[in-house]
Enzyme design. Structure first.
Site, mmCIF file in Angstrom:
data_model
loop_
_atom_site.group_PDB
_atom_site.id
_atom_site.type_symbol
_atom_site.label_atom_id
_atom_site.label_comp_id
_atom_site.label_asym_id
_atom_site.label_seq_id
_atom_site.Cartn_x
_atom_site.Cartn_y
_atom_site.Cartn_z
ATOM 1 N N GLU A 58 40.681 24.579 79.218
ATOM 2 C CA GLU A 58 41.015 25.655 80.156
ATOM 3 C C GLU A 58 39.771 26.213 80.831
ATOM 4 O OE1 GLU A 58 41.911 25.333 76.922
ATOM 5 O OE2 GLU A 58 43.615 26.628 76.464
ATOM 6 N N CYS A 86 44.009 29.522 73.333
ATOM 7 C CA CYS A 86 43.454 30.368 72.273
ATOM 8 C C CYS A 86 43.100 31.738 72.865
ATOM 9 C CB CYS A 86 42.208 29.698 71.675
ATOM 10 S SG CYS A 86 40.766 29.730 72.758
ATOM 11 N N CYS A 89 40.303 31.610 75.604
ATOM 12 C CA CYS A 89 40.767 31.100 76.892
ATOM 13 C C CYS A 89 41.730 32.071 77.564
ATOM 14 C CB CYS A 89 41.399 29.726 76.709
ATOM 15 S SG CYS A 89 40.194 28.468 76.245
#
Length: 148
Positions: A58, A86, A89
């Site tokens: 990402e 996560c 990100c």
């Protein structure tokens, strides 16, 4: 607005990035950023190759898209990522003010939703489950191979 076929098409592009990561021995997560039905940023995990804990798919796709648009804000863009982002990100996606985030498989151990729901920008639309089985199968295969 994109239709479900478009979501699957672009998620397949993210899956191709994830497969590339898999081939390189990286955790197989891939991402693409789309604007006006065109991929303007792409990335796959490169944590091992770059020795950089922040080199998530990402993050790399966001950087490429921001460079393409010459803007830190991606309000008219959609990020397609194979696995739920996560918290790191999700925070970056919040700052970039993505218009939409579409992910494949849920990530029960490290996904943002495990740590709290309001990590994205309030105007960001979130959708999960697009080609989730394919994304999860790639991750499962990767970790099974690692344990051998």
């Amino acid at each position: 607005m994109l239709n479900p076929f478009d979501d699957e098409h672009f998620m397949r592009r993210a899956l191709a990035e994830a497969e590339y990561a898999f081939e390189k021995g990286e955790v197989p997560i891939g991402a693409v950023v789309v604007a006006n039905n065109r991929v303007i940023g792409r990335g796959h995990n490169q944590v091992e190759m770059l020795h950089d804990a922040t080199a998530h798919a990402e993050m790399l796709a966001l950087t490429a898209a921001s460079e393409f648009l010459n803007s830190k804000y991606l309000t008219e863009c959609t990020l397609y990522v194979t696995i739920e982002p996560c918290p790191m990100c999700a925070g970056a996606l919040r700052w970039a003010q993505l218009g939409r985030v579409v992910y494949g498989a849920h990530e029960p151990k490290h996904g943002y939703s495990r740590f709290g729901g309001e990590m994205f920008h309030p105007k960001t639309e979130i959708m999960g489950g697009i080609l989730a089985e394919e994304a999860a199968a790639l991750m499962k295969s990767f970790f099974q191979n690692k344990r051998k």
